[in-house]
Design an enzyme around this catalytic site. Sequence first.
Site, PDB file in Angstrom:
ATOM      1  N   ARG A 118     -74.659   5.434  12.770  1.00 20.51           N
ATOM      2  CA  ARG A 118     -75.726   6.387  13.018  1.00 20.51           C
ATOM      3  C   ARG A 118     -76.533   5.861  14.202  1.00 20.51           C
ATOM      4  O   ARG A 118     -76.558   4.656  14.473  1.00 20.51           O
ATOM      5  CB  ARG A 118     -76.633   6.537  11.798  1.00 20.51           C
ATOM      6  N   LYS A 125     -78.887   4.269   5.924  1.00 22.51           N
ATOM      7  CA  LYS A 125     -79.462   5.415   5.225  1.00 22.51           C
ATOM      8  C   LYS A 125     -79.430   5.172   3.726  1.00 22.51           C
ATOM      9  O   LYS A 125     -78.415   4.733   3.180  1.00 22.51           O
ATOM     10  CB  LYS A 125     -78.667   6.683   5.572  1.00 22.51           C
ATOM     11  N   HIS A 142     -74.475  11.783  16.788  1.00 21.20           N
ATOM     12  CA  HIS A 142     -73.853  12.036  15.487  1.00 21.20           C
ATOM     13  C   HIS A 142     -72.474  12.679  15.646  1.00 21.20           C
ATOM     14  O   HIS A 142     -71.611  12.530  14.771  1.00 21.20           O
ATOM     15  CB  HIS A 142     -74.752  12.909  14.616  1.00 21.20           C
ATOM     16  N   ARG A 186     -70.023  10.016  15.702  1.00 19.31           N
ATOM     17  CA  ARG A 186     -69.762   9.534  14.345  1.00 19.31           C
ATOM     18  C   ARG A 186     -68.748  10.440  13.639  1.00 19.31           C
ATOM     19  O   ARG A 186     -67.842   9.968  12.948  1.00 19.31           O
ATOM     20  CB  ARG A 186     -71.082   9.477  13.576  1.00 19.31           C
ATOM     21  N   HIS A 213     -71.129   6.642   3.108  1.00 22.34           N
ATOM     22  CA  HIS A 213     -71.409   7.839   2.317  1.00 22.34           C
ATOM     23  C   HIS A 213     -71.471   7.483   0.831  1.00 22.34           C
ATOM     24  O   HIS A 213     -70.584   6.784   0.320  1.00 22.34           O
ATOM     25  CB  HIS A 213     -70.315   8.897   2.514  1.00 22.34           C
ATOM     26  N   TYR A 273     -64.103  16.012   6.535  1.00 25.26           N
ATOM     27  CA  TYR A 273     -63.305  15.699   7.721  1.00 25.26           C
ATOM     28  C   TYR A 273     -61.844  16.079   7.550  1.00 25.26           C
ATOM     29  O   TYR A 273     -61.117  16.205   8.537  1.00 25.26           O
ATOM     30  CB  TYR A 273     -63.445  14.213   8.074  1.00 25.26           C
TER      31      TYR A 273
END
Length: 279
Positions: A133, A158, A228, A231, A254, A263
């Site tokens: 990120r 995050k 992003h 990413r 995640h 994805y």
Amino acid sequence: LYRFRECMVLRRYSAKTIKAYTSALVRAHGWFQKNKSCSVDGINSADAREFFMYLMEHRKTSVSAIRMYRFAIHLYFTEALAKNIDMSFLDGMKTRRKLPEILTRNEVARLIGTIRNIKHRTIIALIYASGLRLSECIKLRVRDVDMAELTIHVKNGKGGKDRITVFSASLRDGLAHCMEGKRPGDFVFTSSFENAGQGTTCLSSRTVQSILERAAASAGVIKHVTPHLLRHAFATHLLENGVSIRYIQSLLGHRNIATTTIYTSVARPSVKGIKSPLP
């Protein structure tokens, strides 16, 4: 408002989250003052329903923003006012599942290739090579880069989570240049106004975004390129290379595998060897 901020600090929310929820609460308070002649403290469920109808029908507010307003008001009532407010009318909101735009490998190569400044090229390449990120990249410290193992230890990402991700051997020289003369606790990517060897002031998010915008224009990439998006490209290209979705989830940090599985919808079927059944 002070107690509201205090409860978020005690819960270890990030500064960005605290700012977002505080701003949402202040905006909601302004709407209730103007339209209901009362502060947010004095509203009931019917008032809240009217406010959210306004956001949806007149402001066309996104689902994510609606959820932010809901959480801010709910948290304010339960923690700051020690009261309860029923907002169950927002339960079960349908969310549009929008597929992320993906840069091709050629577009990524063109982007990176147009950047002549070593530091600028390294930071953009690293975001793609590691799936970082933007905030994680600009706050990266020297001690968190393992040149021998080609890994990066992302700390306090995050959700306050740590993780290990990878980077390419082709970035060794660029990273060594950016870290030259710095101490283990210094930032890898620092502001240009600092003297050589200093590493106490990291680059700003806006600086990195500007670098990428200029690179996209020079490379003739017409997509709206953001950090992003790099990413997203990292995850998609790994998936196309046959890397397990579970490993990709871990590299991205995640919490939920469902976030990563998006994805699979944007990976190019031809790269994965999938062909139409029609000869």
